[in-house]
Design a protein around this motif. Structure first.
Motif, PDB file in Angstrom:
ATOM      1  N   ALA A   1       0.819  -1.209   0.000  1.00  0.00           N
ATOM      2  CA  ALA A   1       0.000   0.000   0.000  1.00  0.00           C
ATOM      3  C   ALA A   1       0.854   1.261   0.000  1.00  0.00           C
ATOM      4  CB  ALA A   1      -0.935  -0.009   1.205  1.00  0.00           C
ATOM      5  N   PHE A   2       1.868   1.303   0.856  1.00  0.00           N
ATOM      6  CA  PHE A   2       2.718   2.498   0.912  1.00  0.00           C
ATOM      7  C   PHE A   2       3.514   2.678  -0.379  1.00  0.00           C
ATOM      8  CE2 PHE A   2       1.668   2.517   5.348  1.00  0.00           C
ATOM      9  CZ  PHE A   2       1.888   3.815   5.780  1.00  0.00           C
ATOM     10  N   GLU A   3       3.891   1.588  -1.011  1.00  0.00           N
ATOM     11  CA  GLU A   3       4.665   1.685  -2.245  1.00  0.00           C
ATOM     12  C   GLU A   3       3.808   2.124  -3.433  1.00  0.00           C
ATOM     13  OE1 GLU A   3       8.109  -1.697  -1.246  1.00  0.00           O
ATOM     14  OE2 GLU A   3       6.573  -2.099  -2.757  1.00  0.00           O
ATOM     15  N   SER A   4       2.510   1.882  -3.366  1.00  0.00           N
ATOM     16  CA  SER A   4       1.664   2.137  -4.533  1.00  0.00           C
ATOM     17  C   SER A   4       0.715   3.320  -4.387  1.00  0.00           C
ATOM     18  CB  SER A   4       0.831   0.882  -4.852  1.00  0.00           C
ATOM     19  OG  SER A   4      -0.011   0.544  -3.762  1.00  0.00           O
ATOM     20  N   THR A   5       0.586   3.875  -3.184  1.00  0.00           N
ATOM     21  CA  THR A   5      -0.381   4.943  -2.945  1.00  0.00           C
ATOM     22  C   THR A   5       0.250   6.319  -3.150  1.00  0.00           C
ATOM     23  OG1 THR A   5      -1.567   3.571  -1.335  1.00  0.00           O
ATOM     24  CG2 THR A   5      -1.967   5.949  -1.251  1.00  0.00           C
ATOM     25  N   ASP A   6      -0.450   7.195  -3.864  1.00  0.00           N
ATOM     26  CA  ASP A   6       0.014   8.575  -4.018  1.00  0.00           C
ATOM     27  C   ASP A   6       0.049   9.261  -2.653  1.00  0.00           C
ATOM     28  OD1 ASP A   6       0.176   8.264  -6.751  1.00  0.00           O
ATOM     29  OD2 ASP A   6      -1.803   9.137  -7.157  1.00  0.00           O
ATOM     30  N   GLY A   7       1.111  10.038  -2.428  1.00  0.00           N
ATOM     31  CA  GLY A   7       1.231  10.743  -1.160  1.00  0.00           C
ATOM     32  C   GLY A   7       1.786   9.893  -0.040  1.00  0.00           C
ATOM     33  N   ALA A   8       2.214   8.653  -0.359  1.00  0.00           N
ATOM     34  CA  ALA A   8       2.807   7.762   0.650  1.00  0.00           C
ATOM     35  C   ALA A   8       4.168   7.289   0.161  1.00  0.00           C
ATOM     36  CB  ALA A   8       1.900   6.569   0.917  1.00  0.00           C
TER      37      ALA A   8
END
Length: 345
Positions: free
Chosen positions: A126-133
């Motif tokens: 999730a952190f690798e693929s989410t914008d702003g993360a």
């Protein structure tokens, strides 16, 4: 987004304002802690400010998933951006954290730390693929990377170095990056206002705990073939809670240095010249024993010992056999090689 290397270092010092959530994960717990503190300070210089820094335990988040969104939406008493931190998280808390990534609230910076996460981990993905993360993996600094980190740390602290000072500290440290920062701070206080460069002798006098010096003693005992001392020193290290892989790597570094020097000798250099060429140079108190070991070992036997140490580390990580048992057995076998090379003496 996934960051590594210099990009990760730059981000930790000056995070992109568009990033609202950071995951720090990996085997180097010290580096994870250091980076969490550094990121917190970019938002709130006082990491102990109870109004602007909120810590949520994983167990609390599991029991009350809505707590995270509430903290992220909260406004600090007295103003200022807030930091919300979840330390030692796992996929068990993923639902609450991923919900906040998908539906951001407030302007707080969310920092999540975790141990080793596989590529398919819900948190990591999730952190690798989410914008702003952003996701940053934290691995132990070794070899040249550790020396470079130490040099930069001294430069940031305004400390000048004599030749081999950084290499000497790298040799004394375990692979925990946090240890490097702590030892640099210790040396800064040691020098005080003295207008001089830090020497390798300063480093040896101030740094490295008893276990680090014991690993040096252990490596010398192995290379000398002193099997009784190998058993006694390794017993003491394991009873003190030292990690088997760190011990094996410490012994491996000693054998790597022996190989470098022995190769120089077999190429025509004198023993003294070969030892002086090593970085860091051999400590004067260790010169006699190191020279003796150079007379015992040859390049082929040193390579065999290094290969055995590599296999010992692999077995510690993968076989399920108790790591102390694997380590001691391997070290005793290498010590036996030294005894045979000396004719059993």
């Amino acid at each position: 987004m996934k960051l590594a290397g210099s990009a990760a270092e730059s981000f930790v010092k000056r995070p992109d304002p568009a990033v609202r959530a950071v995951l720090l994960h990996g085997p180097d717990e010290g580096q994870v802690r250091e980076r969490m503190q550094a990121l917190t300070r970019t938002v709130c210089p006082d990491v102990g400010d109870p109004f602007r820094v909120a810590d949520i335990a994983p167990a609390t988040l599991s029991d009350d998933p809505a707590r995270l969104a509430d903290e992220l939406a909260a406004i600090a008493f007295g103003g200022g951006r807030r930091v919300v931190r979840v330390a030692q998280a796992s996929d068990s808390q993923a639902a609450a954290i991923l919900g906040c990534l998908a539906r951001p609230v407030g302007d707080a910076l969310l920092i999540v730390s975790a141990g080793v996460l596989p590529p398919k981990s819900k948190l990591r993905s999730a952190f690798e693929s989410t914008d702003g993360a952003v996701a940053i993996a934290c691995y132990p600094a070794e070899g040249r990377a550790l020396v470079a980190l130490i040099r930069q740390g001294f430069a940031d602290a305004g400390i000048r170095l004599e030749a081999d000072a950084a290499e000497t500290l790298a040799a004394l440290l375990a692979d925990d990056t946090a240890s490097a920062h702590a030892e640099i701070e210790k040396l800064r206080l040691y020098l005080g206002d003295e207008p001089r460069a830090l020497t390798p002798d300063d480093v040896r006098a101030c740094c490295g705990d008893q276990s680090a010096h014991s690993v040096f003693e252990l490596a010398a005992a192995v290379a000398d073939g002193r099997q009784g001392e190998v058993q006694a020193i390794s017993d003491r290290l394991f009873q003190g809670g030292d990690n088997a892989v760190a011990i094996v790597r410490g012994v491996s570094r000693h054998f790597d240095r022996l190989f470098q020097a022995r190769a120089a000798i077999e190429a025509g250099a004198s023993a003294d010249a070969a030892m002086k060429a090593l970085r860091p140079a051999v400590f004067f108190k260790e010169t006699d024993s190191f020279r003796r070991q150079l007379g015992t070992w040859t390049c082929p036997t040193l390579l065999a010992a290094i290969d055995r140490l590599t296999e010992v580390e692999r077995q510690c990580k993968s076989t399920g056999i108790p790591a102390p048992l694997v380590t001691q057995r391997g070290l005793m076998e290498i010590a036996a090689l030294a005894r045979r090379a000396r004719g059993g003496r």
